[in-house]
Scaffold this motif. Structure first.
Motif, mmCIF file in Angstrom:
data_model
loop_
_atom_site.group_PDB
_atom_site.id
_atom_site.type_symbol
_atom_site.label_atom_id
_atom_site.label_comp_id
_atom_site.label_asym_id
_atom_site.label_seq_id
_atom_site.Cartn_x
_atom_site.Cartn_y
_atom_site.Cartn_z
ATOM 1 N N ASP A 1 0.848 -1.193 0.000
ATOM 2 C CA ASP A 1 0.000 0.000 0.000
ATOM 3 C C ASP A 1 0.886 1.247 0.000
ATOM 4 O O ASP A 1 0.954 1.980 0.986
ATOM 5 N N ASP B 1 2.527 4.833 -0.235
ATOM 6 C CA ASP B 1 2.030 6.194 -0.084
ATOM 7 C C ASP B 1 3.208 7.064 0.351
ATOM 8 O O ASP B 1 3.629 7.016 1.517
ATOM 9 N N HIS C 1 4.679 3.725 3.227
ATOM 10 C CA HIS C 1 3.608 2.740 3.086
ATOM 11 C C HIS C 1 2.536 3.057 4.123
ATOM 12 O O HIS C 1 2.840 3.252 5.299
ATOM 13 N N ARG C 2 1.281 3.081 3.694
ATOM 14 C CA ARG C 2 0.184 3.433 4.598
ATOM 15 C C ARG C 2 -0.297 2.194 5.352
ATOM 16 O O ARG C 2 -0.003 2.027 6.523
ATOM 17 N N TRP D 1 -3.094 -0.979 6.724
ATOM 18 C CA TRP D 1 -4.301 -1.046 7.556
ATOM 19 C C TRP D 1 -4.091 -0.378 8.919
ATOM 20 O O TRP D 1 -5.020 0.241 9.448
ATOM 21 N N ARG E 1 -4.577 3.267 8.808
ATOM 22 C CA ARG E 1 -5.994 3.569 8.623
ATOM 23 C C ARG E 1 -6.761 3.432 9.943
ATOM 24 O O ARG E 1 -7.627 4.250 10.263
ATOM 25 N N SER F 1 -3.159 -5.384 -1.267
ATOM 26 C CA SER F 1 -3.261 -4.155 -2.045
ATOM 27 C C SER F 1 -3.863 -3.066 -1.164
ATOM 28 O O SER F 1 -4.311 -3.329 -0.041
ATOM 29 N N PRO F 2 -3.896 -1.809 -1.639
ATOM 30 C CA PRO F 2 -4.589 -0.772 -0.859
ATOM 31 C C PRO F 2 -6.023 -1.159 -0.500
ATOM 32 O O PRO F 2 -6.470 -0.912 0.629
ATOM 33 N N THR F 3 -6.733 -1.782 -1.442
ATOM 34 C CA THR F 3 -8.097 -2.232 -1.150
ATOM 35 C C THR F 3 -8.091 -3.300 -0.070
ATOM 36 O O THR F 3 -8.932 -3.304 0.838
ATOM 37 N N HIS G 1 -5.799 -3.689 2.311
ATOM 38 C CA HIS G 1 -5.470 -3.054 3.589
ATOM 39 C C HIS G 1 -6.683 -2.320 4.169
ATOM 40 O O HIS G 1 -6.909 -2.353 5.395
#
Length: 263
Positions: A23, A25, A32-33, A35, A38, A180-182, A184
């Protein structure tokens, strides 16, 4: 503002899963961002004076997480700890999920000793992936042990195995080893659900994929093996790790900007 929660000092420990690999960012620490970031963003929006640290480093084995991250995490005085560990051990030939669980048990006992809430993770059902699918049976045994450990110590469980949507290939990064970002964002929602925290991270239910021609799928598999599998095998043979020389992206508790629950 949504209902407040009980936590103000959150520390995440673990390996690449918690570091946020898959992920990318460039605007966040470590690039990396993931989960955990978030989750921290949502928690920060629902209480005052919230802070977050992430000690996870890619490639770390369970023993390394116990030795390198547990005591530094406790030294930060957290009231919430998330811990995911053992995945890198499980995929190694000859690893014993019962023996790993014994060490995980001691780690959770130590993390709970200060009164912090602890969230742990079962491994996802990865029977559809070429490499991880080979350890599906060991993962299932390990997961059952983790449920027993959580019950013993009063920990919470984010049950990735039960999250069937993670079997969708779009939940995985191109390396097929990380989310993937989705993916996470989906994991973040599951963690917040385990904590009983309201959020706006709606579960993702992708539309079914169109079947691909056999030849196209095999070409993609060969490209994946060349770019990702071979380097992974070489690291195992050389006893090196993707985390060599990497430092924790958030080694200290720091304030976090609250989020509007966007993925």
């Amino acid at each position: 503002m949504s209902a407040r929660h009980a936590w103000s000092r959150y520390v995440a420990i673990g390996d690449s899963f918690t570091e946020g690999i898959g992920d990318p960012d460039p605007t966040v620490p470590g690039g990396h961002r993931g989960w955990a970031d978030r989750v921290a963003e949502v928690l920060a929006a629902r209480t005052d004076d919230f802070s977050y640290a992430n000690l996870a480093i890619r490639g770390r084995l369970l023993g390394q997480i116990v030795e390198e991250q547990v005591e530094p995490a406790l030294a930060l005085g957290p009231d919430l700890v998330t811990v995911s560990a053992g995945g890198n051990d499980i995929i190694r030939p000859g690893s014993d999920p019962d023996e790993l669980a014994e060490r995980f048990d001691g780690m959770v006992e130590r993390l709970r000793s200060g009164g912090a809430s602890v969230v742990l993770f079962t491994g996802p059902d990865v029977g559809m992936t070429p490499v991880l699918g080979m350890v599906r049976g060991k993962t299932a045994i390990y997961n059952e042990n983790l449920h027993a450990i959580a019950l013993k110590h009063g920990a919470l469980v984010a049950d990735m195995w039960a999250l069937r949507v993670l079997r969708d290939p779009r939940m995985w990064a191109p390396d097929r080893l990380h989310h993937s970002p989705t993916g996470h964002a989906t994991v973040a929602a599951a963690v917040l659900d385990a904590l009983g925290v309201d959020h706006g991270l709606d579960p993702v239910t992708p539309e079914p994929l169109e079947p691909r021609p056999w030849r196209e799928a095999r070409v993609e598999d060969l490209g994946w093996a060349r770019e990702y599998l071979v380097p992974w095998v070489v690291r195992r043979l050389k006893h090196t790790s993707s985390g060599d020389g990497i430092s924790a992206k958030r080694p200290d508790l720091q304030p976090v900007a609250g989020t509007s629950d966007t993925p």
